[in-house]
Design an enzyme around this catalytic site. Structure first.
Site, PDB file in Angstrom:
ATOM      1  N   ASN A 111       0.852  -1.181   0.000  1.00 30.72           N
ATOM      2  CA  ASN A 111       0.000   0.000   0.000  1.00 30.72           C
ATOM      3  C   ASN A 111       0.892   1.237   0.000  1.00 30.72           C
ATOM      4  O   ASN A 111       1.862   1.303   0.754  1.00 30.72           O
ATOM      5  CB  ASN A 111      -0.920   0.000   1.224  1.00 30.72           C
ATOM      6  CG  ASN A 111      -1.975   1.072   1.173  1.00 30.72           C
ATOM      7  OD1 ASN A 111      -1.689   2.252   1.244  1.00 30.72           O
ATOM      8  ND2 ASN A 111      -3.233   0.655   1.044  1.00 30.72           N
ATOM      9  N   HIS A 142     -13.207  -3.096  -0.479  1.00 23.65           N
ATOM     10  CA  HIS A 142     -12.809  -2.386  -1.693  1.00 23.65           C
ATOM     11  C   HIS A 142     -13.962  -2.354  -2.690  1.00 23.65           C
ATOM     12  O   HIS A 142     -14.963  -3.055  -2.533  1.00 23.65           O
ATOM     13  CB  HIS A 142     -11.582  -3.050  -2.341  1.00 23.65           C
ATOM     14  CG  HIS A 142     -10.306  -2.743  -1.649  1.00 23.65           C
ATOM     15  ND1 HIS A 142      -9.810  -3.519  -0.618  1.00 23.65           N
ATOM     16  CD2 HIS A 142      -9.405  -1.748  -1.809  1.00 23.65           C
ATOM     17  CE1 HIS A 142      -8.661  -3.007  -0.190  1.00 23.65           C
ATOM     18  NE2 HIS A 142      -8.396  -1.935  -0.901  1.00 23.65           N
ATOM     19  N   LYS A 146     -12.157  -4.436  -8.066  1.00 17.52           N
ATOM     20  CA  LYS A 146     -10.842  -4.919  -7.646  1.00 17.52           C
ATOM     21  C   LYS A 146     -10.712  -6.414  -7.932  1.00 17.52           C
ATOM     22  O   LYS A 146     -11.619  -7.203  -7.638  1.00 17.52           O
ATOM     23  CB  LYS A 146     -10.623  -4.656  -6.151  1.00 17.52           C
ATOM     24  CG  LYS A 146      -9.211  -4.993  -5.672  1.00 17.52           C
ATOM     25  CD  LYS A 146      -8.965  -4.478  -4.276  1.00 17.52           C
ATOM     26  CE  LYS A 146      -7.580  -4.851  -3.762  1.00 17.52           C
ATOM     27  NZ  LYS A 146      -6.497  -4.283  -4.592  1.00 17.52           N
TER      28      LYS A 146
END
Length: 255
Positions: A111, A142, A146
């Site tokens: 990340n 998410h 994704k």
């Protein structure tokens, strides 16, 4: 002037990074790499990095895990630092990334948010104190587009917790076939996909009569783009081969 090449330039994150770079001084995107070569800014876009005949100081990759090995070959040939923001790599791909870092600088993080990386440090400290008296559960959310689950960030946070626990943790992604009580040495990881959720990660330390929750919510993709551009500034000045991550960027800010 910092010259950046952007892999995955026509994706959502590619467009956000383009806007971030346009708003900063002393940097520019000189080329984009993408299977979609539709031009939207003042830099050329190539379907293959090897078609680019110019030079750049660093490459930011927000494309797809399937593109990583080709980028590694390009960077090794040109001795160009590579920032891998893409997630979903297989163990074999991760091994190739580590091997490539012996030849040129490679930056990789699950990340790119500075907040998430500070959260990782908090989790290590919490796990060291709470030990085996608390069950650990991770919930990540998410958007519905994704591809990988669980997210690279969820795995990164699980690794941070596991590194400080007094036992070897087992990552459990699905309990629906387990007809048994929860073993003590699990880290449960749950993935939720829906709507336009940018990214939300919660880590719960569940003890007797209390729950400690450490949570991070991304409200826009800009937090990841900003981290990637900050990493580009750091990596452009990095001449030594090796593996780097956001902890190195945070340390450079503290100096």
């Amino acid at each position: 002037m910092l010259n950046i090449a952007l892999s995955g330039c026509n994706g959502r994150m590619g467009h956000v990074i383009t806007d971030i770079v346009a708003g900063r001084d002393n940097m520019q995107i000189v080329a984009g790499f993408d299977i979609n070569t539709a031009k939207y800014a003042d830099f050329p876009i190539f379907s293959d990095p090897f078609e680019f005949q110019g030079s750049c100081d660093v490459i930011i990759d927000f494309s797809n895990a399937s593109s990583t090995e080709h980028l590694l070959s390009y960077c090794e040939q040109h001795h160009t630092p590579l920032i891998i923001c893409t997630t979903g790599h297989s163990p074999e791909q991760l091994q190739k990334i580590r091997a490539a870092s012996a030849a040129f600088p490679v930056f990789r993080s699950g990340n790119m948010s500075i907040g998430i990386n500070l959260m990782s440090e908090l989790l290590r400290k919490s796990a060291a104190v709470l030990g085996d008296q608390y069950d650990v559960e991770i919930i990540e959310k998410h958007h519905n587009q994704k591809l990988d689950a669980p997210s690279g960030t969820a795995l990164m946070l699980a690794d941070a917790v596991a590194s400080a626990l007094p036992y070897p943790a087992e990552y459990v992604y699905d309990r629906h076939e387990r007809r048994e009580k929860r073993p003590a040495h699990e880290i449960g990881i749950s993935a939720i996909r829906g709507g336009t959720i940018v990214g939300e990660h919660s880590v719960l330390f569940c003890g007797r009569d209390e729950i400690i929750e450490i949570k991070h919510t991304a409200l826009s993709r800009e937090v990841f783009a900003t981290g990637a551009v900050d990493a580009a500034v750091f990596m452009a000045g990095c001449k030594q081969p090796g593996m780097y991550d956001m902890n190195d960027v945070i340390a450079s800010h503290a100096q």
